[in-house]
Design an enzyme around this catalytic site. Sequence first.
Site, short mmCIF file in Angstrom:
data_model
loop_
_atom_site.label_atom_id
_atom_site.label_comp_id
_atom_site.label_asym_id
_atom_site.label_seq_id
_atom_site.Cartn_x
_atom_site.Cartn_y
_atom_site.Cartn_z
N ARG A 97 15.99 12.84 -53.79
CA ARG A 97 15.22 13.02 -52.55
C ARG A 97 13.92 12.21 -52.60
O ARG A 97 13.49 11.63 -51.60
CB ARG A 97 14.94 14.52 -52.35
CG ARG A 97 14.21 14.84 -51.06
CD ARG A 97 14.18 16.35 -50.76
NE ARG A 97 13.21 16.65 -49.73
CZ ARG A 97 12.08 17.34 -49.93
NH1 ARG A 97 11.80 17.83 -51.13
NH2 ARG A 97 11.25 17.56 -48.95
N HIS A 101 12.96 9.55 -49.78
CA HIS A 101 11.78 9.71 -48.92
C HIS A 101 10.76 8.60 -49.15
O HIS A 101 10.05 8.21 -48.22
CB HIS A 101 11.14 11.09 -49.11
CG HIS A 101 11.87 12.18 -48.41
ND1 HIS A 101 11.25 13.21 -47.74
CD2 HIS A 101 13.20 12.40 -48.26
CE1 HIS A 101 12.16 14.02 -47.22
NE2 HIS A 101 13.35 13.55 -47.53
N TRP A 241 24.25 23.29 -50.75
CA TRP A 241 25.33 22.95 -49.82
C TRP A 241 26.70 23.35 -50.39
O TRP A 241 27.67 23.44 -49.65
CB TRP A 241 25.32 21.45 -49.53
CG TRP A 241 24.20 21.01 -48.62
CD1 TRP A 241 24.26 20.86 -47.27
CD2 TRP A 241 22.85 20.66 -48.98
NE1 TRP A 241 23.04 20.45 -46.78
CE2 TRP A 241 22.16 20.31 -47.80
CE3 TRP A 241 22.14 20.60 -50.19
CZ2 TRP A 241 20.82 19.91 -47.79
CZ3 TRP A 241 20.80 20.21 -50.18
CH2 TRP A 241 20.16 19.87 -49.00
FE1 FMI Z 1 18.19 15.44 -47.45
N1 FMI Z 1 17.26 17.22 -47.18
N2 FMI Z 1 17.99 15.03 -45.45
N3 FMI Z 1 18.94 13.58 -47.73
N4 FMI Z 1 18.16 15.78 -49.40
C1 FMI Z 1 16.93 18.14 -48.14
C2 FMI Z 1 17.23 18.04 -49.47
C3 FMI Z 1 17.85 16.97 -50.05
C4 FMI Z 1 17.42 15.84 -44.54
C5 FMI Z 1 16.90 17.07 -44.76
C6 FMI Z 1 16.81 17.70 -45.98
C7 FMI Z 1 19.13 12.61 -46.78
C8 FMI Z 1 18.94 12.78 -45.44
C9 FMI Z 1 18.38 13.86 -44.84
C10 FMI Z 1 18.75 14.97 -50.35
C11 FMI Z 1 19.18 13.67 -50.15
C12 FMI Z 1 19.21 13.02 -48.94
C13 FMI Z 1 16.26 19.22 -47.55
C14 FMI Z 1 15.73 20.44 -48.29
C15 FMI Z 1 16.19 18.96 -46.20
C16 FMI Z 1 15.57 19.85 -45.13
C17 FMI Z 1 14.40 20.13 -48.96
C18 FMI Z 1 13.87 21.33 -49.67
O1 FMI Z 1 13.52 21.22 -50.86
O2 FMI Z 1 13.77 22.38 -49.03
C19 FMI Z 1 17.37 15.17 -43.18
C20 FMI Z 1 18.12 15.95 -42.10
C21 FMI Z 1 15.98 15.02 -42.73
C22 FMI Z 1 15.07 14.36 -43.67
C23 FMI Z 1 18.04 13.89 -43.47
O3 FMI Z 1 18.29 12.97 -42.61
C24 FMI Z 1 19.51 11.38 -47.41
C25 FMI Z 1 19.77 10.07 -46.67
C26 FMI Z 1 19.56 11.65 -48.75
C27 FMI Z 1 19.90 10.73 -49.94
C28 FMI Z 1 20.18 9.40 -49.80
C29 FMI Z 1 18.82 15.68 -51.61
C30 FMI Z 1 19.46 15.13 -52.87
C31 FMI Z 1 18.25 16.91 -51.41
C32 FMI Z 1 18.09 18.04 -52.44
C33 FMI Z 1 16.66 18.11 -52.90
C34 FMI Z 1 16.41 19.11 -54.00
O4 FMI Z 1 15.24 19.40 -54.27
O5 FMI Z 1 17.36 19.60 -54.60
#
Ligand code: FMI
Length: 343
Positions: A97, A101, A241
């Site tokens: 993430r 970002h 997920w």
């Molecule tokens: Fe995602 N993400 N993501 N994500 N993301 C996370 C966790 C998370 C969104 C929203 C979102 C992509 C795209 C998008 C990734 C990888 C990727 C969370 C929870 C949210 C709300 C964060 C938390 O800690 O509460 C969208 C909808 C908005 C930004 C979106 O378009 C893409 C493109 C990627 C990778 C290429 C991963 C790995 C996580 C898990 C983070 C963790 O701390 O475990």
Amino acid sequence: MSSSSALRVAVTSSKFTFPSSAFVATGLGLAGLYYYNQERPNPTPSLNPLLAAAPLAAVVAGKSQADFQSVYNAIALKVQDQDDADNGAGRYGLLTRLAWHASGTFDKKKQAGGSYGGTMLYAPESTDPGNAGLEVARDFLAEFLVEYPWMSRGDLWTLGGVVAVQEAGGPKINWRPGRQDISDKSKVPENGNLPDASKDGKYVRGVFTRMGFNDRETVALIGAHCLGRCHTYNSGYDGPWGPSFNMFTNDFYVRLLQGWHVRKWDGPKQYEDDETNSFMMLPTDMAMKEDSHFLKYVKMYAEDQDLFFNDFSAAFTKLLENGTQFTTDNKHLVFQTLDEQDI
Ligand code: FMI
């Protein structure tokens, strides 16, 4: 992801000869953070990739594939040591993430944003609500800026994502160095560039198109939600997920095609699986299923993990490189996992 912990400890401790074992034992983390939060000297302060097309990123002087493999290994060993963190999710999701970002501020038309300058160190990007929780990831990596002072933040944060994906069993990711720290705070992107998880497919398409991605690449990238989890204290959303949240697989698509209902809870709208009520989908994840153009790729990736791995790998490299132009001699590097090196 699996090596004997005895070997892991031996390698980890032999690695840290600088600057002293006491320093390491008493908090390389703290000292690293101190260093990291200072403005590091910028060798080329006039560079301004956030306003114009990024300057060419040259190969980091004198550094070889082996040097970058050493940084990869150091990050991977720390990831391995923290396998139990975050209720068993480890650091795979968190680092993926951060890489995303740090890169996802890119605007193709304006040729602005992206991972080049490592600008997330500074407000307003560091305090963007969309980046909540990523200070943990930046802190996790901070010690490597001390250990490898020739690494820029942009290079380190994107390499962290490569480590996370590969060590979690995902595809090989082409990566190359050359991003340079930007310390001019007026060049830090404004907030609002990252997608909002409560929206629909049309909105998601708009944001990813701004970054230069088509529908297929967008669906492939969001498959990274196989890793990690949502945290109420970061985003308001809650839960992983699926059950294998520390393994990079095509499970996100397989599960998305199953039955989901809106979760009844005192929180933002999210979905939970009909079968166990244990796993979640964001509204934007569900949009991948509701929009026929996205759905086509969801089905393809659910049926064919190799296809997903190939497409994800290409799209992730593109994401990490958006906003950076490389010199022609700056070739992609591919890293071996710890398992492949028998570490
Ligand atoms: Fe995602 N993400 N993501 N994500 N993301 C996370 C966790 C998370 C969104 C929203 C979102 C992509 C795209 C998008 C990734 C990888 C990727 C969370 C929870 C949210 C709300 C964060 C938390 O800690 O509460 C969208 C909808 C908005 C930004 C979106 O378009 C893409 C493109 C990627 C990778 C290429 C991963 C790995 C996580 C898990 C983070 C963790 O701390 O475990």
